[in-house]
Write a protein that holds these residues in place. Structure first.
Motif, short mmCIF file in Angstrom:
data_model
loop_
_atom_site.label_atom_id
_atom_site.label_comp_id
_atom_site.label_asym_id
_atom_site.label_seq_id
_atom_site.Cartn_x
_atom_site.Cartn_y
_atom_site.Cartn_z
N PRO A 62 28.13 48.00 45.99
CA PRO A 62 26.56 47.99 46.53
C PRO A 62 26.34 46.07 46.41
CG PRO A 62 26.75 49.87 44.90
CD PRO A 62 28.16 48.59 45.05
N LEU A 63 26.58 45.81 46.16
CA LEU A 63 26.06 44.16 45.28
C LEU A 63 26.93 43.00 46.36
CD1 LEU A 63 25.55 44.14 41.90
CD2 LEU A 63 24.02 44.45 43.37
N GLY A 64 28.01 43.74 46.93
CA GLY A 64 28.46 43.28 48.91
C GLY A 64 29.81 41.72 48.05
N PHE A 65 29.83 42.60 46.57
CA PHE A 65 31.12 41.93 46.19
C PHE A 65 32.68 42.72 47.10
CE2 PHE A 65 28.91 41.30 41.81
CZ PHE A 65 29.09 40.37 42.00
N SER A 66 33.66 41.58 47.75
CA SER A 66 34.62 41.45 48.12
C SER A 66 36.12 42.27 46.96
CB SER A 66 35.07 40.08 48.10
OG SER A 66 35.85 39.22 47.81
N LEU A 67 36.97 42.79 48.14
CA LEU A 67 37.80 42.58 47.08
C LEU A 67 38.63 42.38 45.93
CD1 LEU A 67 39.62 45.69 49.94
CD2 LEU A 67 37.74 46.18 48.26
#
Length: 129
Positions: A62-67
């Motif tokens: 949810p914090l927008g971190f990528s894989l």
């Protein structure tokens, strides 16, 4: 982090973590979590270690971190857990995790600003009723 050798099937893991089966399988396809083993019938079996990884993914997503960023976090955590790892790897892992902590703070602050704007917008709409 738990150290139990007990394994859990994917349905139990998905329910426990609060993800769909499809999402757990997706993270497996992406290499973020790999089942510890499979039953003779092919059912995935996960340990607490993999479950902990899924909980971390659930926090980061949810914090927008990528894989790729999630993979970097896992690598850093594993480096810290390796008692035989070289000191420079441990220090680099600590720096990576500190950087992630700063990013979490920044992203959380941004989300708070967005939430505040949204709440203000809702109030404005109600005032115009």
């Amino acid at each position: 982090m738990a150290t139990s050798d007990q394994t859990h099937q994917i349905g139990e893991v998905a329910e426990r973590v609060g993800l769909s089966l499809r999402t757990v399988r997706y993270y497996e396809e992406q290499g973020l979590v790999v089942p510890e083993a499979r039953t003779e019938g092919g059912f995935r079996l996960y340990t607490e270690r993999q479950i902990d990884r899924l909980f971390l993914v659930k926090k980061m997503k949810p914090l927008g971190f990528s894989l790729d960023e999630m993979r970097a976090m896992f690598d850093a955590r594993e480096a810290l857990e390796d008692p035989d790892g070289p000191p420079e790897a441990t220090e680099a892992a600590r720096e990576t995790i500190a950087t992630f902590a700063d990013q979490v703070d920044e992203r959380t602050a941004k989300m708070r600003r967005i939430l505040k704007q949204s709440e203000q917008f809702a109030r404005e709409l109600r005032d115009n009723e």
